[in-house]
Design a protein around this motif. Sequence first.
Motif, PDB file in Angstrom:
ATOM      1  N   UNK A 109       0.871  -1.182   0.000  1.00 22.52           N
ATOM      2  CA  UNK A 109       0.000   0.000   0.000  1.00 22.52           C
ATOM      3  C   UNK A 109       0.903   1.225   0.000  1.00 22.52           C
ATOM      4  N   UNK A 110       0.768   2.031  -1.040  1.00 20.82           N
ATOM      5  CA  UNK A 110       1.532   3.272  -1.157  1.00 20.82           C
ATOM      6  C   UNK A 110       0.558   4.423  -0.942  1.00 20.82           C
ATOM      7  N   UNK A 111       0.616   5.029   0.224  1.00 21.56           N
ATOM      8  CA  UNK A 111      -0.318   6.114   0.550  1.00 21.56           C
ATOM      9  C   UNK A 111      -0.052   7.367  -0.276  1.00 21.56           C
ATOM     10  N   UNK A 112       1.191   7.573  -0.712  1.00 21.21           N
ATOM     11  CA  UNK A 112       1.522   8.760  -1.497  1.00 21.21           C
ATOM     12  C   UNK A 112       0.908   8.685  -2.889  1.00 21.21           C
ATOM     13  N   UNK A 113       1.112   7.560  -3.568  1.00 25.46           N
ATOM     14  CA  UNK A 113       0.547   7.406  -4.917  1.00 25.46           C
ATOM     15  C   UNK A 113      -0.870   6.825  -4.882  1.00 25.46           C
ATOM     16  N   UNK A 114      -1.338   6.473  -3.701  1.00 25.58           N
ATOM     17  CA  UNK A 114      -2.667   5.880  -3.498  1.00 25.58           C
ATOM     18  C   UNK A 114      -2.854   4.642  -4.373  1.00 25.58           C
ATOM     19  N   UNK A 115      -1.925   3.700  -4.221  1.00 23.97           N
ATOM     20  CA  UNK A 115      -1.992   2.457  -4.988  1.00 23.97           C
ATOM     21  C   UNK A 115      -1.856   1.253  -4.076  1.00 23.97           C
ATOM     22  N   UNK A 116      -2.529   0.202  -4.485  1.00 23.37           N
ATOM     23  CA  UNK A 116      -2.462  -1.111  -3.845  1.00 23.37           C
ATOM     24  C   UNK A 116      -1.973  -2.083  -4.903  1.00 23.37           C
ATOM     25  N   UNK A 117      -1.036  -2.945  -4.521  1.00 22.73           N
ATOM     26  CA  UNK A 117      -0.583  -3.998  -5.439  1.00 22.73           C
ATOM     27  C   UNK A 117      -0.520  -5.310  -4.688  1.00 22.73           C
ATOM     28  N   UNK A 118      -0.651  -6.382  -5.438  1.00 26.97           N
ATOM     29  CA  UNK A 118      -0.480  -7.725  -4.896  1.00 26.97           C
ATOM     30  C   UNK A 118       0.441  -8.487  -5.829  1.00 26.97           C
ATOM     31  N   UNK A 119       1.484  -9.060  -5.253  1.00 30.25           N
ATOM     32  CA  UNK A 119       2.422  -9.893  -5.996  1.00 30.25           C
ATOM     33  C   UNK A 119       2.233 -11.325  -5.523  1.00 30.25           C
ATOM     34  N   UNK A 120       2.028 -12.216  -6.469  1.00 34.88           N
ATOM     35  CA  UNK A 120       1.792 -13.622  -6.168  1.00 34.88           C
ATOM     36  C   UNK A 120       2.945 -14.422  -6.747  1.00 34.88           C
ATOM     37  N   UNK A 121       3.635 -15.140  -5.868  1.00 34.60           N
ATOM     38  CA  UNK A 121       4.813 -15.920  -6.269  1.00 34.60           C
ATOM     39  C   UNK A 121       5.788 -15.071  -7.080  1.00 34.60           C
ATOM     40  N   UNK A 122       5.978 -13.823  -6.646  1.00 35.53           N
ATOM     41  CA  UNK A 122       6.961 -12.940  -7.247  1.00 35.53           C
ATOM     42  C   UNK A 122       6.495 -12.127  -8.433  1.00 35.53           C
ATOM     43  N   UNK A 123       5.261 -12.328  -8.884  1.00 32.46           N
ATOM     44  CA  UNK A 123       4.757 -11.608 -10.062  1.00 32.46           C
ATOM     45  C   UNK A 123       3.539 -10.767  -9.703  1.00 32.46           C
ATOM     46  N   UNK A 124       3.448  -9.596 -10.326  1.00 35.67           N
ATOM     47  CA  UNK A 124       2.338  -8.675 -10.068  1.00 35.67           C
ATOM     48  C   UNK A 124       1.028  -9.260 -10.585  1.00 35.67           C
ATOM     49  N   UNK A 125       0.005  -9.213  -9.733  1.00 42.03           N
ATOM     50  CA  UNK A 125      -1.325  -9.671 -10.124  1.00 42.03           C
ATOM     51  C   UNK A 125      -2.008  -8.594 -10.962  1.00 42.03           C
ATOM     52  N   UNK A 126      -2.582  -9.001 -12.078  1.00 42.13           N
ATOM     53  CA  UNK A 126      -3.299  -8.047 -12.932  1.00 42.13           C
ATOM     54  C   UNK A 126      -4.806  -8.136 -12.724  1.00 42.13           C
ATOM     55  N   UNK A 127      -5.235  -8.936 -11.753  1.00 47.10           N
ATOM     56  CA  UNK A 127      -6.660  -9.180 -11.545  1.00 47.10           C
ATOM     57  C   UNK A 127      -7.237  -8.318 -10.431  1.00 47.10           C
ATOM     58  N   UNK A 128      -6.827  -7.055 -10.380  1.00 48.90           N
ATOM     59  CA  UNK A 128      -7.288  -6.125  -9.341  1.00 48.90           C
ATOM     60  C   UNK A 128      -8.534  -5.398  -9.825  1.00 48.90           C
ATOM     61  N   UNK A 129      -9.480  -5.208  -8.901  1.00 51.24           N
ATOM     62  CA  UNK A 129     -10.705  -4.505  -9.264  1.00 51.24           C
ATOM     63  C   UNK A 129     -11.229  -3.771  -8.042  1.00 51.24           C
ATOM     64  N   UNK A 130     -11.212  -2.455  -8.081  1.00 51.50           N
ATOM     65  CA  UNK A 130     -11.803  -1.683  -6.994  1.00 51.50           C
ATOM     66  C   UNK A 130     -12.301  -0.358  -7.525  1.00 51.50           C
TER      67      UNK A 130
END
Length: 181
Positions: A109-130
């Motif tokens: 969670x980056x409060x400055x850029x207001x972003x959430x990311x999830x990395x699964x087994x070392x790779x960024x998940x592209x299945x984010x929806x909010x």
Amino acid sequence: LANGGPSGRGAFSFDGSSDRIDLGNPDVDLSQSISVCFWAKPNTDFTSRRNPIDKSYGGEFAFTFEDDQRSDQFSSYFGSSGRDSNPYRSTPFTNAVFPNTWTHYVWTRDNTSQTIELYINGSKSSNKNSSDPWETPSQSDDSLLIGDGYTNSFKGDITGVRIYDIVLDESDANIIYNNRK
């Protein structure tokens, strides 16, 4: 709690009804930009939402594993109330939970850029929806729990829990994953 990788040695097992690790209310500000890493091997019981890690869904953060119409969803929550209530932001990641399989998660969670990311087994998940608006996280008085939380107790194994006071990127997530598998 960085006690190992997914070998099964040193993993904490949770039965889904009474097991949990209560770390109390840590003397660190978890409402800042952070990264939370852990290995999880959930069982196949997704008849209800389950918390692998929880601090406060309306405060610092909470995670749920759930079967949202068979999409095996990892959801993260945090909010500005500083307790388990509104207002909070929900960020679901679909196709992110793999029953009976050791999986490494790095949530940032980056409060400055207001972003959430999830990395699964070392790779960024592209299945984010909010579509929820950003909520500035607030500190709570709640305990940091592993294997339990505001929904239902976790069923499965968890190990290697780490919390960083920086926002890790995909390269960092990949290094951590490859060094612990």
